[in-house]
Design a protein around this motif. Structure first.
Motif, PDB file in Angstrom:
ATOM      1  N   ASP A   1     137.319  20.886 -28.155  1.00  0.00           N
ATOM      2  CA  ASP A   1     136.442  22.292 -29.260  1.00  0.00           C
ATOM      3  C   ASP A   1     136.304  23.784 -28.622  1.00  0.00           C
ATOM      4  N   LEU A   2     135.531  23.334 -27.790  1.00  0.00           N
ATOM      5  CA  LEU A   2     135.033  24.878 -26.455  1.00  0.00           C
ATOM      6  C   LEU A   2     135.001  24.280 -25.240  1.00  0.00           C
ATOM      7  N   SER A   3     134.322  25.483 -25.092  1.00  0.00           N
ATOM      8  CA  SER A   3     133.582  25.219 -23.396  1.00  0.00           C
ATOM      9  C   SER A   3     131.898  25.828 -22.946  1.00  0.00           C
ATOM     10  N   LEU A   4     131.331  25.212 -22.983  1.00  0.00           N
ATOM     11  CA  LEU A   4     129.818  26.039 -22.411  1.00  0.00           C
ATOM     12  C   LEU A   4     130.260  25.992 -21.074  1.00  0.00           C
ATOM     13  N   HIS A   5     129.581  26.922 -20.149  1.00  0.00           N
ATOM     14  CA  HIS A   5     129.506  27.856 -19.265  1.00  0.00           C
ATOM     15  C   HIS A   5     128.429  26.645 -18.595  1.00  0.00           C
ATOM     16  N   ALA A   6     128.461  25.476 -18.112  1.00  0.00           N
ATOM     17  CA  ALA A   6     126.885  24.849 -17.998  1.00  0.00           C
ATOM     18  C   ALA A   6     127.186  23.535 -17.623  1.00  0.00           C
ATOM     19  N   ALA A   7     126.355  23.049 -16.178  1.00  0.00           N
ATOM     20  CA  ALA A   7     126.427  21.860 -14.967  1.00  0.00           C
ATOM     21  C   ALA A   7     125.654  20.914 -16.586  1.00  0.00           C
ATOM     22  N   THR A   8     126.135  19.607 -16.864  1.00  0.00           N
ATOM     23  CA  THR A   8     125.657  18.882 -17.647  1.00  0.00           C
ATOM     24  C   THR A   8     125.673  17.888 -17.038  1.00  0.00           C
ATOM     25  N   MET A   9     123.622  16.506 -17.451  1.00  0.00           N
ATOM     26  CA  MET A   9     123.340  15.632 -16.312  1.00  0.00           C
ATOM     27  C   MET A   9     122.792  15.078 -17.866  1.00  0.00           C
ATOM     28  N   ALA A  10     123.004  13.410 -16.763  1.00  0.00           N
ATOM     29  CA  ALA A  10     122.158  12.491 -17.687  1.00  0.00           C
ATOM     30  C   ALA A  10     121.068  12.017 -16.965  1.00  0.00           C
ATOM     31  N   ILE A  11     120.323  12.692 -17.836  1.00  0.00           N
ATOM     32  CA  ILE A  11     118.311  12.586 -17.403  1.00  0.00           C
ATOM     33  C   ILE A  11     117.486  11.393 -18.334  1.00  0.00           C
ATOM     34  N   GLY A  12     117.494  10.828 -18.034  1.00  0.00           N
ATOM     35  CA  GLY A  12     116.925   8.995 -18.346  1.00  0.00           C
ATOM     36  C   GLY A  12     118.039   8.588 -19.525  1.00  0.00           C
ATOM     37  N   ASP A  13     117.839   8.682 -20.744  1.00  0.00           N
ATOM     38  CA  ASP A  13     118.516   8.548 -21.830  1.00  0.00           C
ATOM     39  C   ASP A  13     119.545   9.745 -22.721  1.00  0.00           C
ATOM     40  N   LYS A  14     118.984  11.048 -22.545  1.00  0.00           N
ATOM     41  CA  LYS A  14     118.908  12.401 -22.682  1.00  0.00           C
ATOM     42  C   LYS A  14     120.637  12.576 -21.919  1.00  0.00           C
ATOM     43  N   THR A  15     121.592  13.404 -22.278  1.00  0.00           N
ATOM     44  CA  THR A  15     122.021  14.067 -21.018  1.00  0.00           C
ATOM     45  C   THR A  15     122.155  15.890 -21.888  1.00  0.00           C
TER      46      THR A  15
ATOM     47  N   GLN B   1     122.078  12.048 -12.817  1.00  0.00           N
ATOM     48  CA  GLN B   1     122.776  11.648 -12.494  1.00  0.00           C
ATOM     49  C   GLN B   1     124.263  13.150 -13.203  1.00  0.00           C
ATOM     50  N   LEU B   2     124.868  13.533 -12.106  1.00  0.00           N
ATOM     51  CA  LEU B   2     125.686  14.698 -13.058  1.00  0.00           C
ATOM     52  C   LEU B   2     126.846  14.239 -13.558  1.00  0.00           C
ATOM     53  N   LEU B   3     127.191  14.781 -14.846  1.00  0.00           N
ATOM     54  CA  LEU B   3     128.216  14.545 -15.540  1.00  0.00           C
ATOM     55  C   LEU B   3     129.184  15.677 -15.084  1.00  0.00           C
ATOM     56  N   VAL B   4     129.240  16.453 -15.009  1.00  0.00           N
ATOM     57  CA  VAL B   4     129.839  17.822 -14.947  1.00  0.00           C
ATOM     58  C   VAL B   4     128.996  18.892 -14.040  1.00  0.00           C
ATOM     59  N   ASP B   5     129.885  19.517 -13.323  1.00  0.00           N
ATOM     60  CA  ASP B   5     129.105  20.705 -12.897  1.00  0.00           C
ATOM     61  C   ASP B   5     130.323  21.984 -13.604  1.00  0.00           C
ATOM     62  N   ASP B   6     129.503  22.848 -14.442  1.00  0.00           N
ATOM     63  CA  ASP B   6     129.804  24.498 -14.265  1.00  0.00           C
ATOM     64  C   ASP B   6     130.383  24.774 -15.899  1.00  0.00           C
ATOM     65  N   VAL B   7     131.034  23.800 -15.897  1.00  0.00           N
ATOM     66  CA  VAL B   7     132.367  23.746 -17.156  1.00  0.00           C
ATOM     67  C   VAL B   7     132.159  22.895 -18.113  1.00  0.00           C
ATOM     68  N   THR B   8     131.013  22.920 -19.809  1.00  0.00           N
ATOM     69  CA  THR B   8     131.052  21.569 -20.167  1.00  0.00           C
ATOM     70  C   THR B   8     132.080  21.925 -21.295  1.00  0.00           C
TER      71      THR B   8
END
Length: 204
Positions: free
Chosen positions: A3-17, A41-48
């Protein structure tokens, strides 16, 4: 997609995203790789890519190269000269992390990196109310393309939905000072995952 793109890298940190947003050059990829070096854990870089359902914002990870400048590669233990260079004469190299899991993840928090301010140390503040929306608008417009593609009314409706369903914190750091460890500590503190995973070395 989404629905929307966020200019962000997204991480799994413990049980949080946790999504790490910022403008170009803010250090999103460096921060993400630093967190990965600590065992997260890196889930995606730059565009979420974001979708909304069940009263929350969700993202589905997908494989994507991480683009790093020489100092960023050195900071996370990578040999910049051994990495493939990007085309077009750009001074960034590409690093392919392991493929992320394919399951959708609910985004628990968005961290906005705000370097270049006259701060004396790394500070973390929680954005509230209209400030939360204001902090996200610059990282979802995609150089003004998103409002044109979605239509201004739908774009701002989705932006308000993201601001309503996801916590937003702003990390500010001093100008011209290397503060990666302090930034990583702050993000781990926000996620409640400090010292929960062993550090690891990123393979070259």
């Amino acid at each position: 997609r989404g629905d929307l793109s966020l200019h962000a890298a997204t991480m799994a940190i413990g049980d949080k995203t946790i999504a790490v947003a910022g403008h170009r050059g803010a250090g999103k990829s460096t921060t993400a790789m630093g967190l990965r070096n600590r065992g997260h854990q890196l889930l995606v870089d730059d565009v979420t890519l974001i979708e909304f359902h069940d009263g929350a914002a969700w993202t589905t990870p997908y494989p994507r190269n991480v683009h790093l400048l020489p100092d960023a590669a050195a900071a996370v233990g990578l040999d910049f000269d051994a990495l493939p260079m990007l085309a077009g004469g750009r001074v960034k190299a590409a690093f392919r992390a392991e493929d992320p899991p394919a399951e959708p993840r609910r985004i628990d928090h968005i961290v906005v990196l705000a370097p270049g301010l006259d701060a004396q140390s790394v500070t973390v503040t929680e954005a509230r109310g209209a400030e939360r929306l204001a902090m996200l608008v610059g990282h979802t417009r995609r150089d003004g393309i998103a409002p044109l593609v979605l239509g201004h009314s739908r774009y701002f409706s989705l932006l308000a939905r993201l601001a309503d369903t996801t916590g937003v914190s702003v990390i500010r750091r001093p100008r011209d000072t290397w503060t990666l460890d302090a930034v990583l500590n702050a993000i781990e503190d926000l996620s409640g995952a400090s010292e929960t995973l062993p550090a690891r070395t990123i393979p070259a």
